[in-house]
Design a protein around this motif. Structure first.
Motif, PDB file in Angstrom:
ATOM      1  N   ASN A   1       5.767   3.836   0.904  1.00 32.34           N
ATOM      2  CA  ASN A   1       6.610   4.769   0.534  1.00 32.34           C
ATOM      3  C   ASN A   1       7.371   5.700   1.623  1.00 32.34           C
ATOM      4  OD1 ASN A   1       7.630   6.540  -1.840  1.00 32.34           O
ATOM      5  ND2 ASN A   1       6.253   8.433  -0.845  1.00 32.34           N
TER       6      ASN A   1
ATOM      7  N   PHE B   1       2.871   7.580   9.128  1.00 30.41           N
ATOM      8  CA  PHE B   1       2.441   7.749   7.660  1.00 30.41           C
ATOM      9  C   PHE B   1       2.591   9.110   7.362  1.00 30.41           C
ATOM     10  CE2 PHE B   1      -1.337   8.553  10.002  1.00 30.41           C
ATOM     11  CZ  PHE B   1      -1.526   7.843  10.879  1.00 30.41           C
TER      12      PHE B   1
ATOM     13  N   PRO C   1       6.179  14.927  -7.889  1.00 33.42           N
ATOM     14  CA  PRO C   1       7.599  13.935  -7.622  1.00 33.42           C
ATOM     15  C   PRO C   1       7.619  12.546  -8.335  1.00 33.42           C
ATOM     16  CG  PRO C   1       6.078  13.850  -5.668  1.00 33.42           C
ATOM     17  CD  PRO C   1       5.434  14.955  -6.737  1.00 33.42           C
TER      18      PRO C   1
ATOM     19  N   GLU D   1       7.884  13.829  -1.953  1.00 35.64           N
ATOM     20  CA  GLU D   1       6.651  14.011  -1.164  1.00 35.64           C
ATOM     21  C   GLU D   1       6.289  15.540  -1.278  1.00 35.64           C
ATOM     22  OE1 GLU D   1       5.420  10.829  -0.578  1.00 35.64           O
ATOM     23  OE2 GLU D   1       5.004  11.756   1.665  1.00 35.64           O
ATOM     24  N   ASN D   2       6.747  16.027  -2.364  1.00 31.84           N
ATOM     25  CA  ASN D   2       6.331  17.425  -2.645  1.00 31.84           C
ATOM     26  C   ASN D   2       5.780  17.925  -3.729  1.00 31.84           C
ATOM     27  OD1 ASN D   2       6.540  20.189  -1.566  1.00 31.84           O
ATOM     28  ND2 ASN D   2       8.669  20.434  -1.360  1.00 31.84           N
TER      29      ASN D   2
ATOM     30  N   TYR E   1      -6.029   6.468   9.205  1.00 35.95           N
ATOM     31  CA  TYR E   1      -4.900   7.424   9.409  1.00 35.95           C
ATOM     32  C   TYR E   1      -5.241   8.720  10.187  1.00 35.95           C
ATOM     33  CZ  TYR E   1      -2.672   4.790   5.589  1.00 35.95           C
ATOM     34  OH  TYR E   1      -2.207   3.872   4.772  1.00 35.95           O
TER      35      TYR E   1
ATOM     36  N   LEU F   1      -1.826   9.879  -1.347  1.00 34.01           N
ATOM     37  CA  LEU F   1      -2.602   8.772  -1.342  1.00 34.01           C
ATOM     38  C   LEU F   1      -3.352   8.492   0.129  1.00 34.01           C
ATOM     39  CD1 LEU F   1      -2.489   6.404  -3.564  1.00 34.01           C
ATOM     40  CD2 LEU F   1      -1.209   8.384  -3.907  1.00 34.01           C
ATOM     41  N   SER F   2      -2.629   9.072   1.171  1.00 28.56           N
ATOM     42  CA  SER F   2      -3.177   8.938   2.275  1.00 28.56           C
ATOM     43  C   SER F   2      -4.599   9.424   2.530  1.00 28.56           C
ATOM     44  CB  SER F   2      -2.434   9.607   3.525  1.00 28.56           C
ATOM     45  OG  SER F   2      -2.465  10.983   3.597  1.00 28.56           O
TER      46      SER F   2
ATOM     47  N   GLY G   1      -7.274   6.632   2.549  1.00 32.96           N
ATOM     48  CA  GLY G   1      -7.263   5.805   3.603  1.00 32.96           C
ATOM     49  C   GLY G   1      -6.478   4.444   3.448  1.00 32.96           C
ATOM     50  N   LYS G   2      -6.650   3.574   4.474  1.00 31.71           N
ATOM     51  CA  LYS G   2      -5.932   2.459   4.410  1.00 31.71           C
ATOM     52  C   LYS G   2      -6.438   1.157   3.553  1.00 31.71           C
ATOM     53  CE  LYS G   2      -3.714   2.103   9.145  1.00 31.71           C
ATOM     54  NZ  LYS G   2      -3.510   1.583  10.386  1.00 31.71           N
TER      55      LYS G   2
ATOM     56  N   VAL H   1       2.413  11.153  -3.592  1.00 33.53           N
ATOM     57  CA  VAL H   1       3.081  11.627  -2.271  1.00 33.53           C
ATOM     58  C   VAL H   1       2.003  10.844  -1.243  1.00 33.53           C
ATOM     59  CG1 VAL H   1       3.722  13.654  -3.260  1.00 33.53           C
ATOM     60  CG2 VAL H   1       1.608  13.756  -2.039  1.00 33.53           C
ATOM     61  N   THR H   2       2.539  10.759  -0.072  1.00 32.95           N
ATOM     62  CA  THR H   2       1.509  10.222   1.002  1.00 32.95           C
ATOM     63  C   THR H   2       0.613  11.345   1.666  1.00 32.95           C
ATOM     64  OG1 THR H   2       3.240   8.607   1.622  1.00 32.95           O
ATOM     65  CG2 THR H   2       1.618   8.978   3.287  1.00 32.95           C
ATOM     66  N   ARG H   3       1.179  12.545   1.837  1.00 31.19           N
ATOM     67  CA  ARG H   3       0.326  13.501   2.464  1.00 31.19           C
ATOM     68  C   ARG H   3       0.292  14.641   1.502  1.00 31.19           C
ATOM     69  NH1 ARG H   3       0.869  14.409   8.263  1.00 31.19           N
ATOM     70  NH2 ARG H   3       0.964  12.217   9.051  1.00 31.19           N
TER      71      ARG H   3
ATOM     72  N   HIS I   1       0.730  -1.344  -0.094  1.00 32.98           N
ATOM     73  CA  HIS I   1      -0.134  -0.074  -0.087  1.00 32.98           C
ATOM     74  C   HIS I   1       0.858   1.280  -0.040  1.00 32.98           C
ATOM     75  CE1 HIS I   1      -4.098   1.633   0.804  1.00 32.98           C
ATOM     76  NE2 HIS I   1      -3.779   2.404   1.702  1.00 32.98           N
ATOM     77  N   TYR I   2       0.748   2.190  -0.874  1.00 34.21           N
ATOM     78  CA  TYR I   2       1.629   3.382  -0.989  1.00 34.21           C
ATOM     79  C   TYR I   2       1.873   4.046   0.184  1.00 34.21           C
ATOM     80  CZ  TYR I   2       3.782   7.517  -2.983  1.00 34.21           C
ATOM     81  OH  TYR I   2       4.736   8.355  -3.313  1.00 34.21           O
ATOM     82  N   ALA I   3       0.852   4.596   0.828  1.00 34.26           N
ATOM     83  CA  ALA I   3       0.991   5.300   2.196  1.00 34.26           C
ATOM     84  C   ALA I   3       1.721   4.443   3.248  1.00 34.26           C
ATOM     85  CB  ALA I   3      -0.203   5.615   2.622  1.00 34.26           C
TER      86      ALA I   3
END
Lengths: 341, 341, 341, 341
Positions: free
Chosen positions: A194, B341, D233, D195-196, C11, C177-178, C181-182, C234-236, A189-191
Motif C-alpha cells: 500500500n 512502511f 478510507p 491512510e486516514n 516494523y 495493518l502494520s 507485523g510482517k 491503512v498501514t499505520r 502484504h498490505y503494509a
C-alpha cells in the motif's frame, strides 16, 4: 448447459462462478477439485457466497465428461499440462484459463514457466483465442493472459496496419495485486505494497512469449519487445502503456482512425477519440478501453489500454470464449455495465 | 539563521516548515503570506501542528529582508514571477520551489504555464539547481520540479557518458496525488482515484521544458523526449521509468558501472546493483534510488528512479540547496532515514 | 551511549533503529539477533536503509551487557519471557517492546498469549510504564502495547476524576495493518484487506488484560470493558473510540476541562477543544490526540484518541521511556513534527 | 416497464441506471434532469458507460407521468420536497432515494437537513420502506438511508425480541467515501483521507432521526441512541458496530437464534453463526451480513452489520422496493453475487 468448473477458490475461479451463475444459457455449475475442502472450509474460502451451499466434487475427467457439457480450468499453471489429454482425446470442450496451452513452442514454456510443457501434439490441438479478434479453431481454448490481452489489443492494430518500426516496441505495463492470486507473498502484504509501487519481472514475465507469438501472426517479421511490469496499489486492473516509432510520418487523426476502423464491430473494445481511459472505467466488466496520442516532436506513438484483469484478463473473456465456442451471441451473460466507483 | 517561509499552508510549505524546525542551523522560522488567515484558521489548515502557536505575517519583501537571512517561496506558479525582483535586485538569498524561474526561455514558460514569464533579465539571474549535481551560481535558486528531479537523475548519466541515441528517450512517469497539491479536483477525489490509474497531460506536462533544458546542458544536441505522466493511487512518490536505445552494444554491468561511477560521491543517490527500487524505500527522505536493466533481446536500456515528491521533489531538495548556498555540510538537517512502511 | 537493539527486522525494530540514529544522546546502535541473517539478507529486509552497512551480531546477553549501556527488545511475544532473567539479575537497563512483561498476573498472560509466562519474581521486577503518565520504577521497562496506549490515554482521565459508571466502558478500537507485523496472513493480503474492514479478536485481544490492570491502578473497583478491535485499510494508526456513561450529569465543557487539566503539562498529549482528531494528524510522531463529546440526549461520553501504532504505540514511546530511564529531557530525539500527508 | 430516472450523474443514480439496465422487467430507462448537460458533457460524467448514447431530457412531471410507469429520484436532499407533490396527487409510483420523505416529523427534518420540510400531508402520504422488513403502504416510497439501513437491520431484532435496555444503545458506524457523493470536499481529497480516518458529525448525522423513528415502531418507548460516524478510507461500504446491554442474562446461542429466526425467510440478510463479516463480502450486492457476540464479562451485546452503501444502502434497495411495489419476485434483477475482491 451443465458446466464443470475446476478451481473455484482462486480469484479467477470465484469470478467465473459468479459470471456462470448469471449466464442465461447455463443451467448448472458443478465444482470439481483435486483437493476437496470440506463444505465448511469451502464456505470460509468463498465467504462472499455464504448463502449458497457449495460443494466440491472430487476431480475425475470421466465424471466431468459424463456429467457436464464443457469444463473451465481456473487452475494455476502446471495443472492442465498434466490433465488436459483426456479432454483433447475426447474432443471435449475445455476453456483453460491457465498459461499451460498458450505457447506453441515447448521451449518457451519451459523457459518461462520452469516446468515441463504439455506434449507437443496436445499443444498444437489447443486454440489460443483472443476473444475479441478470433474464433476458436478447436474445442480446447487457451484463454489469453491478462497482460497479454491488454498488450495485444493495444498493439495488434499497429501491426495489422503496418504502421510501426518493429524494433521499437516498448510496453510499460502496470498491474494491481489480484493478478498475483491468493498466494501470500511479501509483495502482496498490505503494509508493504500500500502506498508503494515497483517494477518486477522486468523482461522476464511469462506473458512475453505469448505476446510475441500472437504479434507474429500479424507480422511474421516481429521479433521482440521491451516489456516492463510494474505493481501499483490497486486490487484490480491492468494498464498497458505502449510506445512505438512510426514507419513514416503520421497524424493523431490517422492513428485514431486506424484503431477505430479495426475495432468498429467489436462491442467490447472502446476506442477513445480524445483523452485516455482509467482503470475504473472498465472495472468489473469485459470492456477494453484504448486511448492514443502521437507526439510530433518525439515521433512517438503512445497507446494506453486498460482492462479488469480478473474479467477481460481472465474470467469474462473465458465466458466470451464460451459464447464463441457454443455459438451463443457474443454478449450473452456479459451485459453488465462497468462499475466505475 | 532566521528563515522566512512564504506559503506554509500547502503540502510543500508544511513539509518545509517541518524540516526547518529540525534543521540545526535554523534558529527561527517566520511565516509570511499574501493572504493571512487568522491564527485559528491557520491552526485548522495545519492541524498536525496543533500544539504550536503559528502566525502568518503579512507579506512584505522589505520586512522579510530586514528580519530574515533567507526566504523560501513554497508558493504556486505565477507568484514569484511577480515578487522576485526585489530580492534579485538586493541579491538576497531566495529558494523558490515554484516553476517560475526554472526556464531560461520565456516562450517555453508562457507556453507551458500559460502566464507571463518573469522579466528575462531576472530569469537569467536565477540558478536552476539540481542539488545532487550542481552548486548554486547565484543567490536566487530555482528548486527543480518533482518529475524533473526523478527524470534528470535517471537520464543525465546516460547523456554524460554519451551512451544513448538522443532521439530514443521515452519516460513513463508515475505520480501520487500530493503532487497536485491541496486544490480540490475531480481527479483527486478519493472515490474517483482510489483503485484507479490514468495517464494525464501526456506530452504536455510543464516539467518537460525543464527536463529538456537541463539535458541540453549535458548534450547540446538533445532535442526532446516522449513524456507520459500517469496518476497512481498513492499519496507520495514519483517513479520515472526511462527507456532508451544505446548507441552501441552494451552490457548490464557497464550500465551499472556508469551510474555507480557517476553517483559515487553523492550521498543522496543510491544506485542498485540488482533489482529495482520501490516508492516506499525513499518515502519521507531526501534519497533517490535508481535501478537499471539492459535487455539484450530488444536492445533497450531501462532505468527506474524513485523519489518522494514532497521531499526530494520539493522540500528536502530545497533544504539541500540551502545547505549548498549557505555552506553547511550537505547532509545537515537531512539525516532522517527513509520510512519504508 | 551505546545501545543494543534486538529484533531490527520487524516494523517496530526498524522504526526504533531510525529513531535511535537521530537521537542526540546515542553514539552507537549495535544490532543483535538470535537468527543472524547474512549482511546481504539483512540489507534486503531493510531495503530502505540500503546505503548503510548493517550487521547483526549473534545474540549474547553477556556481550550486550559488556558492549552496551541499554538494550531494546523489539522482538515478538515469547522471546523475553525466556531471555530477560540475565538482565534483571544484573539490573541492566532493558526496554522491552513485547507483551511478555506487561502483565503482573501469570494466569492472564498464559490465557491471552497461550504460552508460559516469565517467572513471577521477574514479572514483579518489571515496570509497566505508560510514558506520558509514569516514571520507571525499575530498570526493566515493559513498554505498553499500541491498543493499550490509545485506550488508556483516552480513559484514565475519566477514572482519575471518578466521572463514569465503571460497568459502562465500551471501546471500539480501529487499527491499521502494520500492527500485525510482517507475518504474511490472509487478513494482511492486499487484495483481501484493501477496500475492506472487519472486526477481529472481539473481546479476546491480548491488550485487554493490560488495559484492565492499568485502569485498576486508578480505580481498584474497575472490573472489565467491552473491547472490539476492527481492522481498517491503512498501514499505520490506531483509533480508540471510547464510550461510557457518566456517574452524574455532565457538560461538554466539564468533560473538556477534565482532560485539559489532566494533560496540561504533558507535551505529547494534545486535547482538542472542538472536533475530533484524524489518524494522519499524529502519523510518524509521538503525539496522542484526543477529542471528546458528551451527548445530552443519550447521556453518553464519547472520547476518541489517535496514535501512530509504530511510534507512540511502540517505538517512539520506547524512546520516551529511555529518556525517562536515563534522565534525558523528555522530548530528546522526539521533536519531529507529525507528517500529516 | 418504462422507468424514469432523475439524477443519473451521481453515484447512486449511475448505480441505479446500471441495475435498471439489467432488470428483466424494465424495457426502457429514460433520463431526466433539472440541469441538462449536453450529451458530450453527460458522456464525460458517466465515462464508464462510454459506449452508450445517453441523453438527459428536461425535467417535467407531466412528461414523466405520460411517458413512464415509475420514477426514481436519485437526487440530493431538498429536491423532492419541492417536486414530489405532482406525483403524490396523481398517486404515481415514486421511489425517492433522498432523505426528503423519510421523516414524518417536519421539525426533525428541518433540524437535521436545515431546510424547509415537504408539506405535512405529503410526508404522511409517503412510505418509509426498509425493503427487507416491510411492504410499501403507498405509491410514494422513501428509500431508507445507508447508515439507517445498516443500523436498523442490526438493531430491530433486539427490540422486536425486547432483549435490551432501551437506554443503552450505542452505534459506532464506519463509512467509506462514496457515501458523501461526488461533491469535492477537503475530507474527500485523496491526499487527505487516504491512510486516514476520523469521526465526523458525531451525534449530528441526519440519519439519526430516521433510525429513532423506525425503532419506535418496534418499541414505542425507545428514545434515542449514541450515534458516531467515522470515515474510513474505502470507496464503498458501511459497517454498523452496535453495542447494547441486555435486559436479562443472555447467551451467545440465544442471541444468534434471535437473529436467525428473525431473518429466516429474508433472502438478502445473512446472519453468521460464528465470526464477523467484512465489507467486501457484501460489496456490489444487495446483501446485509450480520455477526454477533455476547460478552459475559462486560454484559455487552455486540452486533456488526455490513452493507454496500451504494447498493443495499441506496440503489439496490431501491430496486428491491420497486419489486415490492410492482409485485415482481423480490430477487428480480438482484441476483448478482457479491464481488468480494
Amino acid at each position: 448447459m451443465k458446466i464443470a468448473l475446476v478451481g473455484v477458490t482462486g480469484y479467477t475461479g470465484a469470478t467465473l462462478f459468479k459470471l456462470l451463475k448469471q449466464h442465461p444459457e447455463v443451467d448448472e455449475v458443478r465444482l470439481y477439485g483435486r483437493s476437496t475442502p470440506s463444505d465448511d472450509e469451502l464456505a470460509a474460502l468463498l465467504s462472499g457466497f455464504r448463502h449458497l451451499s457449495l460443494h466440491i466434487h472430487e476431480y475425475s475427467s470421466v465424471n466431468i465428461m459424463q456429467e457436464c457439457d464443457l469444463v473451465f480450468f481456473a487452475t494455476p499453471a502446471k495443472v492442465t499440462s498434466q490433465l488436459a489429454l483426456d479432454f483433447i482425446q475426447a474432443d471435449f470442450p475445455v476453456i483453460d484459463l491457465s498459461g499451460d496451452f498458450r505457447l506453441k513452442d515447448s521451449a518457451d514454456y519451459e523457459r518461462y514457466y520452469q516446468a515441463p510443457a504439455a506434449p507437443s501434439q496436445a499443444l498444437q490441438a489447443a486454440s489460443y483465442n483472443l476473444a475479441d479478434l478470433k474464433k476458436p479453431q478447436s474445442n480446447y481454448i487457451a484463454n489469453p493472459g491478462c497482460y497479454a490481452t491488454a498488450t495485444l489489443l493495444a498493439t495488434i492494430p499497429l501491426l495489422a496496419a503496418d504502421l510501426i518500426d518493429l524494433d521499437s516496441l516498448i510496453v510499460d505495463a502496470k498491474s494491481g495485486l489480484s493478478g498475483a492470486g491468493k498466494k501470500l507473498t511479501t509483495s502482496s502484504h498490505y503494509a508493504y505494497i500500500n502506498e508503494n509501487s515497483l517494477p518486477y519481472k522486468v523482461n522476464q514475465h511469462q506473458h512475453i512469449p505469448e505476446i510475441i507469438q500472437e504479434l507474429q501472426t500479424w507480422q511474421p517479421a516481429f521479433k521482440t519487445l521491451q516489456f516492463t511490469t510494474t505493481l501499483i496499489p490497486v486490487t484490480r486492473g491492468i494498464m498497458a502503456s505502449v510506445y512505438a516509432k512510426p514507419k513514416k510520418p503520421l497524424s493523431q487523426a490517422e492513428l485514431y482512425q486506424t484503431f477505430a476502423d479495426f475495432y468498429q464491430d467489436k462491442p467490447f473494445v472502446r476506442v477513445l477519440k480524445d483523452g485516455f481511459p482509467s482503470l475504473k472505467e472498465v472495472a468489473y466488466s469485459n470492456y477494453t478501453d484504448i486511448g492514443l496520442a502521437y507526439d510530433e516532436a518525439s515521433h512517438t506513438i503512445f497507446i494506453c489500454s486498460v482492462i479488469d484483469n480478473l474479467m477481460k484478463g481472465a474470467s469474462s473473456q473465458a465466458i466470451q470464449n464460451m459464447n464463441l465456442l457454443c455459438g451463443f451471441p457474443l454478449e450473452t451473460g456479459l451485459t453488465a455495465l462497468p462499475t466505475f466507483f
